[in-house]
Design a protein around this motif. Structure first.
Motif, mmCIF file in Angstrom:
data_model
loop_
_atom_site.group_PDB
_atom_site.id
_atom_site.type_symbol
_atom_site.label_atom_id
_atom_site.label_comp_id
_atom_site.label_asym_id
_atom_site.label_seq_id
_atom_site.Cartn_x
_atom_site.Cartn_y
_atom_site.Cartn_z
ATOM 1 N N SER A 98 61.869 32.084 35.274
ATOM 2 C CA SER A 98 62.853 31.523 34.340
ATOM 3 C C SER A 98 62.477 30.078 34.102
ATOM 4 C CB SER A 98 64.279 31.622 34.914
ATOM 5 O OG SER A 98 64.400 30.876 36.113
ATOM 6 N N ASP A 99 62.558 29.660 32.861
ATOM 7 C CA ASP A 99 62.197 28.295 32.493
ATOM 8 C C ASP A 99 60.744 27.994 32.853
ATOM 9 O OD1 ASP A 99 62.892 25.957 31.214
ATOM 10 O OD2 ASP A 99 63.766 25.005 32.972
ATOM 11 N N GLY A 117 64.902 22.763 32.991
ATOM 12 C CA GLY A 117 64.108 21.893 33.846
ATOM 13 C C GLY A 117 64.638 21.642 35.230
ATOM 14 N N ARG A 118 65.686 22.349 35.644
ATOM 15 C CA ARG A 118 66.238 22.084 36.966
ATOM 16 C C ARG A 118 66.894 23.321 37.550
ATOM 17 N NH1 ARG A 118 71.890 18.895 35.709
ATOM 18 N NH2 ARG A 118 72.964 20.758 35.048
ATOM 19 N N LYS A 167 61.936 20.105 38.216
ATOM 20 C CA LYS A 167 60.597 20.701 38.328
ATOM 21 C C LYS A 167 59.572 19.762 38.949
ATOM 22 C CE LYS A 167 60.792 24.029 34.504
ATOM 23 N NZ LYS A 167 60.204 24.397 33.194
ATOM 24 N N ASN A 168 59.827 18.470 38.883
ATOM 25 C CA ASN A 168 58.906 17.513 39.501
ATOM 26 C C ASN A 168 59.172 17.326 40.992
ATOM 27 O OD1 ASN A 168 61.256 16.030 39.502
ATOM 28 N ND2 ASN A 168 60.551 14.470 38.095
ATOM 29 N N GLY A 169 60.144 18.098 41.524
ATOM 30 C CA GLY A 169 60.454 18.035 42.948
ATOM 31 C C GLY A 169 61.509 17.022 43.314
ATOM 32 N N GLY A 215 74.311 20.026 32.803
ATOM 33 C CA GLY A 215 74.682 21.348 33.303
ATOM 34 C C GLY A 215 76.116 21.534 33.732
ATOM 35 N N VAL A 216 77.035 20.696 33.224
ATOM 36 C CA VAL A 216 78.458 20.828 33.562
ATOM 37 C C VAL A 216 79.188 21.368 32.331
ATOM 38 C CG1 VAL A 216 80.518 19.651 34.420
ATOM 39 C CG2 VAL A 216 78.235 18.871 35.131
ATOM 40 N N PRO A 217 79.447 22.678 32.251
ATOM 41 C CA PRO A 217 80.047 23.269 31.042
ATOM 42 C C PRO A 217 81.391 22.681 30.658
ATOM 43 C CG PRO A 217 79.176 24.986 32.486
ATOM 44 C CD PRO A 217 79.139 23.699 33.268
#
Length: 268
Positions: A14-15, A57-58, A72-74, A186-188
């Motif tokens: 995914s992603d 991305g997360r 994704k960059n850790g 990401g907070v709906p």
């Protein structure tokens, strides 16, 4: 074969990435999880933390009962180590049990300095407790500090604070700015509140924001969007869309939607 078998478990891609695990077997308590790309390259090293699927991305990661974002960059959304995260969890548990003193002790430890999640919960305490400990200005400052450090829940909360003037300063412009950041993080419910702030003056914009939250399965936004379709405010009147969003909200146990659904059934 693109990626050779090397893991005890894998998720699905995914992603553009996939969570993979190493250890004795799938039930190994000490197994570690990492993240690979579609070429099989390890982009996040193996670590004893759990991951949900990646999106935008997360991912939400879980470690010792603490949830936070991993990119994704850790990098994580929390500038603090695991011991400080444990302090945050203990503080949160104390808050849940209405034990303010224990919560303050856990969240105010010197090693917590600079950690967004402890700042956030400290801010929550100062905003919510009764006088003389209550300090709304200090609480808002701590929450905004956590928001500036990238903690999504703090972004939503400071937006809520500005929208409602909880610190003595009502600023709808700042509220919308923070809520937009929270939504993208990401907070709906941030999109739901954005819609609510726009509903009276710009129903079309409200519909747009409710739609974003509804697409993320936020039940209040689904209900509000249904009402806009029922009344033709900000969108074209559409009974099918009204019923569809109302039913989806009710199915997610939002009580006003269930009540309206019951009244409509009774009326028929």
């Amino acid at each position: 074969m693109v990626i050779k078998p090397a893991y005890i478990t894998t998720s699905y891609f995914s992603d553009g990435v996939c969570v993979v695990s190493i250890g004795k077997d799938a039930f190994d308590y000490n197994k570690q999880n990492g993240v690979i790309d579609k070429k099989g390259q390890l982009i996040i090293p193996f670590h004893k933390r759990g991951y949900f699927s990646f999106k935008n991305g997360r991912s939400i990661a879980e470690e010792n009962g603490i949830s936070y974002y991993v990119y994704k960059n850790g990098k994580t959304s929390l500038a603090c180590d695991i011991n400080v995260l444990l302090n945050a969890r203990n503080g949160y548990n104390a808050i849940s049990g209405n034990d303010v003193k224990t919560a303050l002790d856990a969240l105010s430890k010197p090693e917590n300095k600079g950690c967004p999640i402890t700042d956030y919960w400290l801010g929550y305490i100062y905003l919510q407790v009764t006088p003389p400990m209550k300090d709304s200005v200090k609480g808002a400052q701590l929450i905004e500090q956590a928001a500036n450090a990238g903690y999504p829940e703090a972004m939503y909360s400071i937006g809520f604070v500005y929208a409602n003037g909880l610190s003595g300063v009502k600023d709808e412009v700042k509220a919308k700015q923070w809520l937009m950041k929270a939504g993208k993080a990401g907070v709906p419910t941030a999109y739901t509140l954005l819609g609510t702030l726009s509903e009276k003056t710009d129903p079309a914009e409200a519909a747009k924001q409710f739609q974003k939250a509804a697409d993320l399965l936020e039940p209040i936004a689904m209900y509000n969007l249904a009402l806009l379709y029922r009344d033709g405010r900000g969108v074209s009147k559409n009974e099918g869309e009204f019923n569809s969003w109302l039913n989806m909200s009710a199915n997610r146990q939002y009580q006003p939607a269930k009540d309206l659904q019951a009244r409509l059934i009774k009326k028929d």
